[in-house]
Design an enzyme around this catalytic site. Structure first.
Site, PDB file in Angstrom:
ATOM      1  N   CYS A   1       0.196   4.298  -6.986  1.00 23.81           N
ATOM      2  CA  CYS A   1      -0.722   5.340  -6.039  1.00 23.81           C
ATOM      3  C   CYS A   1      -0.184   6.777  -5.791  1.00 23.81           C
ATOM      4  CB  CYS A   1      -0.916   4.380  -4.705  1.00 23.81           C
ATOM      5  SG  CYS A   1      -1.780   5.465  -3.347  1.00 23.81           S
TER       6      CYS A   1
ATOM      7  N   HIS B   1      -3.694  -8.492  -3.640  1.00 26.70           N
ATOM      8  CA  HIS B   1      -3.296  -7.174  -4.501  1.00 26.70           C
ATOM      9  C   HIS B   1      -1.901  -6.617  -4.218  1.00 26.70           C
ATOM     10  CE1 HIS B   1      -4.499  -3.314  -6.325  1.00 26.70           C
ATOM     11  NE2 HIS B   1      -3.527  -2.852  -5.939  1.00 26.70           N
TER      12      HIS B   1
END
Length: 299
Positions: free
Chosen positions: A239, A206
């Site tokens: 994020c 990822h």
């Protein structure tokens, strides 16, 4: 001579990770259409939504409606941060859940107000029960390479955390370069160690594209025998607990690179870009990924 697989699996995270922190509220209808368009492009594994508190993540307040109305095809993952989220997901019919923990204590504390050890202690009985009940469990390992607060992460710390999850029987490890600071050499070295240590567990890479090295990192992971990659259509996401982190690597760019190297994904690139085009009006920022630009110019 490069060592490349014949095929690779894309785990599309756009509907969850991509939209989760989107400033504009995306309607349930448009989320479902986005998911359907991605499915029609050939995506077989996808993070659909997240069962989290609407107070903290209002964009995911419609998780139950998403799961109730989505077309059931392929592996459909939902993010479940704690026992309450797991129970809500199971009650809504989920059969594949994702849990997450940061290798970095500081990051984990800022993300979910628990240390890494506290998170692991809370998750252990939940995961053991999920596996007993036959539920697919994906463990997402955040800050596996670098942390915005603690700096470089020791590979041994990432391997140790993964070892605990594997010991509890998880089906998949999604190992994340959360802030997009990893280099291709770090990608190759860590994933080589992980593949050697856990050959029987699904291993997924990822990458975020903060420094435009995500594709290089994916190529390095391919050399380490990784053939599963998280990505987000349109490069959506980011994020809020990781300063400086940008969106996930764009699915259309990953698929194009893999196809150009003769690696099959089962995904139709034009239909994938069409799915991005249809969700673009409902997100805050214009999509500006390489393959999407080419698609729009050609169209």
């Amino acid at each position: 001579m490069f060592i490349l697989p014949n095929s690779a699996t894309i785990i599309e995270v756009g509907p969850r990770d991509g939209l989760q922190n989107e400033a504009k509220v995306v309607s349930t209808e448009h989320k479902l259409q986005f998911i359907e368009n991605l499915q029609q492009a050939g995506v077989q594994e996808m993070e659909l939504t997240s069962f989290v508190s609407p107070k903290w993540v209002p964009q995911m307040a419609d998780a139950k409606d998403i799961l109730a109305n989505v077309e059931k095809t392929g592996r459909q993952l939902v993010l479940t941060p704690n026992e309450k989220g797991i129970n809500a997901a199971l009650e809504s019919g989920a059969r594949a859940v994702a849990v997450f923990v940061g290798v970095s204590n500081t990051f984990n504390k800022k993300n979910i107000n628990k240390t890494t050890d506290e998170s692991m202690k809370a998750l252990k009985p939940l995961i053991l029960q999920l596996k007993q009940d036959g539920v697919f469990v994906r463990a997402c390992i955040s800050t596996a390479f670098h942390c915005p607060f603690e700096g470089a992460i020791e590979p041994e710390d990432t391997l140790s955390l993964c070892q605990q999850f594997v010991g509890w029987g998880v089906d998949e490890l999604s190992v994340a370069d959360t802030i997009g600071m990893a280099t291709p050499t770090e990608s190759y070295e860590l994933f080589s160690q992980l593949k050697e240590a856990f050959p029987d567990v699904l291993m997924t890479a990822h990458f975020h594209d903060t420094r435009k090295m995500a594709l290089a990192n994916i190529f390095a992971a391919l050399q380490a025998s990784v053939d599963r990659f998280d990505s987000s259509a349109g490069g959506l996401g980011g994020c809020p607990f990781a300063p400086g982190a940008t969106g996930n690597v764009a699915t259309e760019d990953v698929v194009n690179m893999l196809h150009q190297m003769g690696i099959e994904t089962g995904i139709d690139l034009d239909r994938l870009c069409e799915a991005v085009q249809k969700i673009e009006p409902y997100v805050s920022n214009p999509v500006d990924t390489g393959m999407y630009r080419l698609y729009k110019n050609r169209a």
